[in-house]
Write a protein that holds these residues in place. Structure first.
Motif, PDB file in Angstrom:
ATOM      1  N   ASN A 334       2.432   2.577  15.470  1.00  0.00           N
ATOM      2  CA  ASN A 334       1.980   1.656  14.425  1.00  0.00           C
ATOM      3  C   ASN A 334       1.955   2.390  13.085  1.00  0.00           C
ATOM      4  OD1 ASN A 334       0.984  -0.698  16.241  1.00  0.00           O
ATOM      5  ND2 ASN A 334      -0.012   1.101  17.108  1.00  0.00           N
ATOM      6  N   SER A 335       3.127   2.702  12.590  1.00  0.00           N
ATOM      7  CA  SER A 335       3.236   3.540  11.395  1.00  0.00           C
ATOM      8  C   SER A 335       3.140   2.757  10.091  1.00  0.00           C
ATOM      9  CB  SER A 335       4.559   4.312  11.416  1.00  0.00           C
ATOM     10  OG  SER A 335       5.656   3.411  11.482  1.00  0.00           O
ATOM     11  N   GLY A 336       2.976   1.436  10.162  1.00  0.00           N
ATOM     12  CA  GLY A 336       2.946   0.621   8.950  1.00  0.00           C
ATOM     13  C   GLY A 336       1.842   1.027   7.989  1.00  0.00           C
ATOM     14  N   LYS A 337       0.656   1.288   8.514  1.00  0.00           N
ATOM     15  CA  LYS A 337      -0.485   1.662   7.663  1.00  0.00           C
ATOM     16  C   LYS A 337      -0.213   2.999   6.971  1.00  0.00           C
ATOM     17  CE  LYS A 337      -4.811   1.549   6.181  1.00  0.00           C
ATOM     18  NZ  LYS A 337      -4.942   2.851   5.568  1.00  0.00           N
ATOM     19  N   ILE A 338       0.386   3.946   7.674  1.00  0.00           N
ATOM     20  CA  ILE A 338       0.678   5.258   7.083  1.00  0.00           C
ATOM     21  C   ILE A 338       1.705   5.114   5.973  1.00  0.00           C
ATOM     22  CG2 ILE A 338       1.620   7.557   7.563  1.00  0.00           C
ATOM     23  CD1 ILE A 338       0.521   7.159  10.439  1.00  0.00           C
ATOM     24  N   ILE A 339       2.723   4.294   6.201  1.00  0.00           N
ATOM     25  CA  ILE A 339       3.743   4.056   5.176  1.00  0.00           C
ATOM     26  C   ILE A 339       3.117   3.440   3.933  1.00  0.00           C
ATOM     27  CG2 ILE A 339       5.811   2.723   4.612  1.00  0.00           C
ATOM     28  CD1 ILE A 339       6.612   3.025   7.578  1.00  0.00           C
ATOM     29  N   GLU A 340       2.223   2.469   4.133  1.00  0.00           N
ATOM     30  CA  GLU A 340       1.549   1.830   3.001  1.00  0.00           C
ATOM     31  C   GLU A 340       0.701   2.834   2.223  1.00  0.00           C
ATOM     32  OE1 GLU A 340       1.581  -1.230   1.475  1.00  0.00           O
ATOM     33  OE2 GLU A 340       3.419  -1.320   2.690  1.00  0.00           O
ATOM     34  N   ASP A 341       0.026   3.728   2.944  1.00  0.00           N
ATOM     35  CA  ASP A 341      -0.790   4.743   2.274  1.00  0.00           C
ATOM     36  C   ASP A 341       0.082   5.662   1.423  1.00  0.00           C
ATOM     37  OD1 ASP A 341      -3.140   3.803   3.293  1.00  0.00           O
ATOM     38  OD2 ASP A 341      -3.252   5.238   4.949  1.00  0.00           O
ATOM     39  N   TYR A 342       1.241   6.069   1.947  1.00  0.00           N
ATOM     40  CA  TYR A 342       2.142   6.929   1.179  1.00  0.00           C
ATOM     41  C   TYR A 342       2.712   6.183  -0.029  1.00  0.00           C
ATOM     42  CZ  TYR A 342       2.299  11.079   4.141  1.00  0.00           C
ATOM     43  OH  TYR A 342       1.965  12.237   4.800  1.00  0.00           O
ATOM     44  N   ARG A 343       3.021   4.896   0.139  1.00  0.00           N
ATOM     45  CA  ARG A 343       3.525   4.095  -0.994  1.00  0.00           C
ATOM     46  C   ARG A 343       2.461   4.010  -2.083  1.00  0.00           C
ATOM     47  NH1 ARG A 343       5.503  -1.584   0.391  1.00  0.00           N
ATOM     48  NH2 ARG A 343       6.287  -1.423  -1.746  1.00  0.00           N
ATOM     49  N   GLU A 344       1.224   3.767  -1.683  1.00  0.00           N
ATOM     50  CA  GLU A 344       0.142   3.683  -2.668  1.00  0.00           C
ATOM     51  C   GLU A 344      -0.080   5.024  -3.356  1.00  0.00           C
ATOM     52  OE1 GLU A 344      -4.548   2.332  -3.091  1.00  0.00           O
ATOM     53  OE2 GLU A 344      -3.523   2.127  -1.160  1.00  0.00           O
ATOM     54  N   LEU A 345       0.013   6.119  -2.590  1.00  0.00           N
ATOM     55  CA  LEU A 345      -0.147   7.445  -3.180  1.00  0.00           C
ATOM     56  C   LEU A 345       0.947   7.703  -4.205  1.00  0.00           C
ATOM     57  CD1 LEU A 345      -1.668  10.168  -3.170  1.00  0.00           C
ATOM     58  CD2 LEU A 345      -0.104  10.906  -1.353  1.00  0.00           C
ATOM     59  N   SER A 346       2.179   7.343  -3.874  1.00  0.00           N
ATOM     60  CA  SER A 346       3.300   7.512  -4.798  1.00  0.00           C
ATOM     61  C   SER A 346       3.086   6.699  -6.069  1.00  0.00           C
ATOM     62  CB  SER A 346       4.600   7.086  -4.106  1.00  0.00           C
ATOM     63  OG  SER A 346       5.682   7.126  -5.009  1.00  0.00           O
ATOM     64  N   ALA A 347       2.625   5.448  -5.903  1.00  0.00           N
ATOM     65  CA  ALA A 347       2.389   4.574  -7.060  1.00  0.00           C
ATOM     66  C   ALA A 347       1.287   5.139  -7.959  1.00  0.00           C
ATOM     67  CB  ALA A 347       2.013   3.179  -6.575  1.00  0.00           C
ATOM     68  N   LYS A 348       0.242   5.672  -7.366  1.00  0.00           N
ATOM     69  CA  LYS A 348      -0.854   6.228  -8.157  1.00  0.00           C
ATOM     70  C   LYS A 348      -0.416   7.462  -8.933  1.00  0.00           C
ATOM     71  CE  LYS A 348      -5.070   6.167  -6.770  1.00  0.00           C
ATOM     72  NZ  LYS A 348      -6.344   6.352  -6.046  1.00  0.00           N
ATOM     73  N   MET A 349       0.448   8.271  -8.355  1.00  0.00           N
ATOM     74  CA  MET A 349       0.926   9.450  -9.062  1.00  0.00           C
ATOM     75  C   MET A 349       1.808   9.049 -10.252  1.00  0.00           C
ATOM     76  SD  MET A 349      -0.593  11.954  -7.669  1.00  0.00           S
ATOM     77  CE  MET A 349      -1.959  10.875  -7.155  1.00  0.00           C
ATOM     78  N   VAL A 350       2.631   7.999 -10.093  1.00  0.00           N
ATOM     79  CA  VAL A 350       3.453   7.507 -11.210  1.00  0.00           C
ATOM     80  C   VAL A 350       2.556   6.934 -12.298  1.00  0.00           C
ATOM     81  CG1 VAL A 350       5.141   5.776 -11.895  1.00  0.00           C
ATOM     82  CG2 VAL A 350       5.498   7.075  -9.810  1.00  0.00           C
TER      83      VAL A 350
END
Length: 360
Positions: A334-350
């Motif tokens: 169930n990797s969907g939650k982990i992918i979403e967390d990484y996407r959010e982390l990337s967005a916050k850094m930008v």
């Protein structure tokens, strides 16, 4: 004659708060006090069978100018794992003080591990490399776990070898550490007093507790200031991003470096409220259970509240390793939650990058 108060730390147990308070308040107590924050160089000069002559001369000069004090307070967190320096300081003060107090603090080991990771370990390439090697041995996918989770998993898996930091004894085993310090110093005139960091809801601040142990009385005018907690705190998402960058080989500031820059970045990041996962709670519970029996002996030795160290749950090592492996399998499926967390982390850094450009 004055009393000597030797504050030995250890690190991540309120040392910065004690040091900042006494360094910035020249007359905080009804008694006449003099505070000196020792330097690593001074401690190095004292951590030998025959102390460095220049260091002894500096101490002699310091003592000659403070003979009329009621209490001389010396402090540095590395004294906790420098017992030879503690012994030599006690010897230097022989016949110059009528009482010697060695004061140190403690806290739940799980809290200390998390705090140490969030201040230092997340940017230490050596510690991250060692941590990842431990996870690889268990065939765990690093991307499935946060940096903090990886740190705690590795610590648990190798029975906390990674947090001994090269010292002869386990720096976080409070009972054995303080007993070792007591045996090494072996000064009948020196009394060791231990404490536990007060909770955030406690009616007594750390500074008030420290003064009580030392027989000092705070002036009323500084009691509000005594409740200020001084500690570096960085945004958890920034910590995760830096950990990932170090792991991937990017040039990042190491421990104790660029703290002001990291603090500035933390202040600009959009905060998100994240509760502690059940998995992280279980990891911390195992850590507290691992040290619990030793902590009970520590509490009985120094008359401390045993409830301060009670684990929230109890697991054997086999059980916690099974929980870790099971969590890894579940996250793989169930990797969907982990992918979403990484996407959010990337967005916050930008988002952070554009904020910095805008305020340049």
């Amino acid at each position: 004659m004055a009393k000597l108060i030797l504050h030995v730390g250890p690190g991540k147990c309120g040392s910065s708060s004690i040091q900042e308070f006494f360094a910035h308040h020249k007359k905080p107590c009804r008694q006449k006090t003099r505070f000196k924050l020792l330097t690593p160089k001074e401690i190095e000069g004292l951590s030998r069978e025959y102390p460095c002559g220049k260091t002894v001369d500096r101490f002699a000069k310091f003592l000659s100018g403070n003979r009329r004090c009621d209490a001389i307070i010396l402090s540095h967190e590395s004294l906790f794992h420098s017992p030879l320096a503690v012994r030599n300081i006690c010897n230097l003060f022989r016949n110059l003080v009528d009482r010697k107090l060695i004061v140190g603090y403690s806290r739940r080991q799980s809290e200390r591990f998390v705090s140490a990771y969030s201040q230092w370990v997340f940017r230490s390439s050596d510690r991250i490399k060692d941590r990842n090697q431990v996870l690889h041995k268990f065939d765990l996918n690093l991307a499935l776990f946060s940096g903090l989770e990886r740190h705690l998993i590795a610590s648990i898996a190798n029975d906390f070898y990674s947090v001994k930091q090269g010292y002869e004894h386990h720096i976080c085993d409070w009972f054995h550490s303080y007993k070792s310090l007591s045996r090494f110093v072996s000064d009948p005139e020196a009394e060791i007093k231990c404490g536990v960091l007060p909770s955030r809801t406690s009616n007594v601040s750390l500074i008030e507790d420290f003064c009580d142990k030392c027989g000092l009385t705070l002036h009323d005018k500084v009691k509000d200031a005594s409740r200020c907690v001084v500690n570096l705190t960085f945004d958890q998402d920034l910590i995760e991003a830096v950990d990932n960058a170090v792991e991937l080989g990017f040039d990042m500031p190491g421990p104790h470096m660029s703290n002001r820059a990291l603090q500035m970045l933390s202040d600009k990041i959009v905060k998100r409220s994240k509760g502690k996962s059940k998995f992280l709670v279980n990891l911390e519970a195992y850590i507290d259970h691992y040290f619990y029996e030793s902590n009970l002996r520590f509490c009985r030795e120094y008359n401390l509240d045993e409830a301060c160290f009670a684990p929230s749950a109890r697991f054997s090592k086999t059980e916690i390793l099974d929980i870790i492996m099971r969590e890894g399998r579940q996250r793989t499926m169930n990797s969907g939650k982990i992918i979403e967390d990484y996407r959010e982390l990337s967005a916050k850094m930008v988002d952070l990058c554009f904020k910095l450009i805008k305020h340049k």
